[in-house]
Scaffold this active site. Structure first.
Site, PDB file in Angstrom:
ATOM      1  N   GLY A   1      41.881  33.769  42.075  1.00  0.00           N
ATOM      2  CA  GLY A   1      42.324  34.263  40.768  1.00  0.00           C
ATOM      3  C   GLY A   1      43.512  35.202  40.862  1.00  0.00           C
ATOM      4  CB  ALA A   2      46.194  35.543  43.110  1.00  0.00           C
TER       5      ALA A   2
ATOM      6  NE  ARG B   1      45.359  34.752  33.542  1.00  0.00           N
ATOM      7  CZ  ARG B   1      44.135  34.904  33.069  1.00  0.00           C
ATOM      8  NH1 ARG B   1      43.728  36.071  32.658  1.00  0.00           N
ATOM      9  NH2 ARG B   1      43.306  33.881  32.978  1.00  0.00           N
TER      10      ARG B   1
ATOM     11  CG  ASP C   1      35.601  25.887  38.734  1.00  0.00           C
ATOM     12  OD1 ASP C   1      35.402  27.120  38.803  1.00  0.00           O
ATOM     13  OD2 ASP C   1      34.957  25.138  37.982  1.00  0.00           O
TER      14      ASP C   1
ATOM     15  CG  ASN D   1      40.662  39.232  41.755  1.00  0.00           C
ATOM     16  OD1 ASN D   1      40.457  40.381  41.370  1.00  0.00           O
ATOM     17  ND2 ASN D   1      41.428  38.376  41.076  1.00  0.00           N
TER      18      ASN D   1
ATOM     19  CB  SER E   1      32.931  45.734  37.279  1.00  0.00           C
ATOM     20  OG  SER E   1      33.097  46.521  36.121  1.00  0.00           O
TER      21      SER E   1
ATOM     22  CE1 TYR F   1      33.235  41.062  34.402  1.00  0.00           C
ATOM     23  CE2 TYR F   1      32.537  43.340  34.113  1.00  0.00           C
ATOM     24  CZ  TYR F   1      33.451  42.421  34.587  1.00  0.00           C
ATOM     25  OH  TYR F   1      34.572  42.862  35.255  1.00  0.00           O
TER      26      TYR F   1
ATOM     27  CE  LYS G   1      32.911  41.185  37.995  1.00  0.00           C
ATOM     28  NZ  LYS G   1      33.792  40.543  38.991  1.00  0.00           N
TER      29      LYS G   1
ATOM     30  CB  ILE H   1      42.020  47.657  36.040  1.00  0.00           C
ATOM     31  CG1 ILE H   1      41.043  48.293  37.046  1.00  0.00           C
ATOM     32  CG2 ILE H   1      43.395  47.410  36.684  1.00  0.00           C
ATOM     33  CD1 ILE H   1      41.386  49.697  37.505  1.00  0.00           C
TER      34      ILE H   1
HETATM   35  P1  NAP Z   1      42.375  38.396  34.538  1.00  0.00           P
HETATM   36  O1  NAP Z   1      43.654  39.093  34.249  1.00  0.00           O
HETATM   37  O2  NAP Z   1      41.602  37.780  33.425  1.00  0.00           O
HETATM   38  O3  NAP Z   1      42.651  37.261  35.670  1.00  0.00           O
HETATM   39  C1  NAP Z   1      41.600  36.440  36.109  1.00  0.00           C
HETATM   40  C2  NAP Z   1      42.091  35.536  37.218  1.00  0.00           C
HETATM   41  O4  NAP Z   1      40.965  34.763  37.656  1.00  0.00           O
HETATM   42  C3  NAP Z   1      43.153  34.541  36.784  1.00  0.00           C
HETATM   43  O5  NAP Z   1      44.043  34.315  37.858  1.00  0.00           O
HETATM   44  C4  NAP Z   1      42.341  33.261  36.493  1.00  0.00           C
HETATM   45  O6  NAP Z   1      43.086  32.051  36.682  1.00  0.00           O
HETATM   46  C5  NAP Z   1      41.284  33.389  37.565  1.00  0.00           C
HETATM   47  N1  NAP Z   1      40.074  32.624  37.256  1.00  0.00           N
HETATM   48  C6  NAP Z   1      39.264  32.715  36.168  1.00  0.00           C
HETATM   49  N2  NAP Z   1      38.261  31.832  36.270  1.00  0.00           N
HETATM   50  C7  NAP Z   1      38.432  31.165  37.449  1.00  0.00           C
HETATM   51  C8  NAP Z   1      37.746  30.123  38.114  1.00  0.00           C
HETATM   52  N3  NAP Z   1      36.640  29.561  37.598  1.00  0.00           N
HETATM   53  N4  NAP Z   1      38.228  29.678  39.302  1.00  0.00           N
HETATM   54  C9  NAP Z   1      39.340  30.223  39.848  1.00  0.00           C
HETATM   55  N5  NAP Z   1      40.033  31.203  39.270  1.00  0.00           N
HETATM   56  C10 NAP Z   1      39.586  31.667  38.074  1.00  0.00           C
HETATM   57  O7  NAP Z   1      41.332  39.372  35.284  1.00  0.00           O
HETATM   58  P2  NAP Z   1      41.553  40.842  35.945  1.00  0.00           P
HETATM   59  O8  NAP Z   1      41.444  41.851  34.874  1.00  0.00           O
HETATM   60  O9  NAP Z   1      42.727  40.841  36.844  1.00  0.00           O
HETATM   61  O10 NAP Z   1      40.201  40.952  36.803  1.00  0.00           O
HETATM   62  C11 NAP Z   1      40.116  40.494  38.152  1.00  0.00           C
HETATM   63  C12 NAP Z   1      38.737  40.838  38.705  1.00  0.00           C
HETATM   64  O11 NAP Z   1      38.501  42.240  38.605  1.00  0.00           O
HETATM   65  C13 NAP Z   1      37.582  40.172  37.949  1.00  0.00           C
HETATM   66  O12 NAP Z   1      36.559  39.810  38.847  1.00  0.00           O
HETATM   67  C14 NAP Z   1      37.098  41.268  37.008  1.00  0.00           C
HETATM   68  O13 NAP Z   1      35.753  41.099  36.645  1.00  0.00           O
HETATM   69  C15 NAP Z   1      37.304  42.493  37.893  1.00  0.00           C
HETATM   70  N6  NAP Z   1      37.422  43.739  37.125  1.00  0.00           N
HETATM   71  C16 NAP Z   1      38.410  43.910  36.203  1.00  0.00           C
HETATM   72  C17 NAP Z   1      38.485  45.130  35.510  1.00  0.00           C
HETATM   73  C18 NAP Z   1      39.544  45.387  34.492  1.00  0.00           C
HETATM   74  O14 NAP Z   1      39.455  46.453  33.837  1.00  0.00           O
HETATM   75  N7  NAP Z   1      40.542  44.544  34.327  1.00  0.00           N
HETATM   76  C19 NAP Z   1      37.537  46.130  35.759  1.00  0.00           C
HETATM   77  C20 NAP Z   1      36.555  45.914  36.700  1.00  0.00           C
HETATM   78  C21 NAP Z   1      36.505  44.711  37.384  1.00  0.00           C
HETATM   79  P3  NAP Z   1      43.886  31.342  35.431  1.00  0.00           P
HETATM   80  O15 NAP Z   1      45.109  32.194  35.195  1.00  0.00           O
HETATM   81  O16 NAP Z   1      44.230  29.979  35.916  1.00  0.00           O
HETATM   82  O17 NAP Z   1      42.921  31.358  34.268  1.00  0.00           O
END
Ligand code: NAP
Length: 248
Positions: free
Chosen positions: A13-14, A16, A63, A90, A142, A155, A159, A188
């Site tokens: 998931g890199a 974005r 996936d 991630n 998280s 969620y 986590k 974040i």
């Molecule tokens: P995000 O911006 O929504 O990005 C998610 C990434 O995961 C995207 O690259 C997406 O690909 C990919 N993805 C989603 N479903 C997938 C699947 N089934 N197979 C492969 N790739 C998949 O998320 P983020 O905010 O950067 O969060 C990243 C991680 O940190 C997550 O595990 C999230 O739970 C955790 N986290 C985030 C926060 C926060 O505040 N943002 C806080 C705590 C934990 P596509 O672009 O192709 O959809």
């Protein structure tokens, strides 16, 4: 000297957010990058272009919730890159709702994408890492997995499950010099959080002791520490990266 010179990392998931930040920081520190995404092919190409002058990088549409896809991914990465030193699980999604309104489908999808994915890729990476007698696995949890959150029981369960899983893997694979740690980000600011309204976001910022939301770079730097030899004696640890939101 660069901290990850010559190492190969898979980051799921890199395209974005946090995953992209990790790919950028790891590449600056010399790691070759294999990254995955679900559907954002054009964003994947952009990232490849951005980083390809620094290190070898390749995106794979894979996936994370699919067991066989994880096996194929590791085989493909070993063919393309030769080694596998670091795995960052991630990829993650949210499907928030209060328990009264949460559907079975929303529960299952979040568990599949967030938790089964961590099992899938850890399992696939274990054999090659055992063979080379080293490895660092980093799983993205998280603050919500540590303390719970109303409206996010699916969620939070996924986590929290990651934490129990990672501690067990650390115990199982320590003797093979494979480390497994968890990063637990707080709030974040990424596309995942852009859907929230500005007033709520400002309130959250005000309640954080460091008075700001975190950045993908804040999380990436924590992952860099856990991926590199700087953390050579650290395994089974949950690293909170949350600006002081939670201090236990
Ligand atoms: P995000 O911006 O929504 O990005 C998610 C990434 O995961 C995207 O690259 C997406 O690909 C990919 N993805 C989603 N479903 C997938 C699947 N089934 N197979 C492969 N790739 C998949 O998320 P983020 O905010 O950067 O969060 C990243 C991680 O940190 C997550 O595990 C999230 O739970 C955790 N986290 C985030 C926060 C926060 O505040 N943002 C806080 C705590 C934990 P596509 O672009 O192709 O959809």
């Amino acid at each position: 000297m660069k901290l990850l010179e010559g190492k190969t990392a898979i980051i799921t998931g890199a395209t974005r957010g946090i995953g992209k930040g990790i790919a950028q920081i790891f590449a600056q520190q010399g790691a070759n990058i294999a990254f995955t995404y679900a559907s954002s092919a054009s964003k994947a190409e952009e990232l490849e272009k951005e980083i390809s002058s620094l290190v070898k990088i390749k995106g794979y549409q894979s996936d994370a919730s699919d067991y066989d896809a994880a096996q194929n991914l590791v085989e493909q990465v070993l063919t393309d890159f030769g080694t596998l030193d670091i795995v960052v699980n991630n990829a993650g999604i949210t499907k928030d709702n209060l328990i009264l309104r949460m559907t079975k489908e929303d529960w299952e999808e979040v568990i599949r994408v967030n938790l089964n994915s961590v099992f899938n890729l850890t399992k696939a990476a274990t054999k090659p890492m055992m063979k080379q007698k080293s490895g660092s696995i980093i799983n993205m949890s998280s603050v919500v997995g540590v303390k719970g959150n109303a409206g996010q029981s699916n969620y939070a369960a996924s986590k929290a499950g990651i934490i129990g899983f990672s501690k067990s893997i650390a115990l199982e694979l320590g003797s093979r010099n494979i480390r497994c740690n968890v990063v637990a980000p707080g709030f974040i600011e990424t596309e995942m959080t852009e859907v929230l309204d500005e007033k709520t976001v400002q309130e959250w910022r005000n309640n954080i002791p460091l008075k700001r939301g975190g950045t993908p770079e804040d999380i990436a730097n924590a992952c860099l520490y856990l991926a590199s030899d700087l953390s050579g004696y650290v395994t089974g640890h949950v690293l909170n990266v949350n600006g002081g939101m939670l201090t236990y």
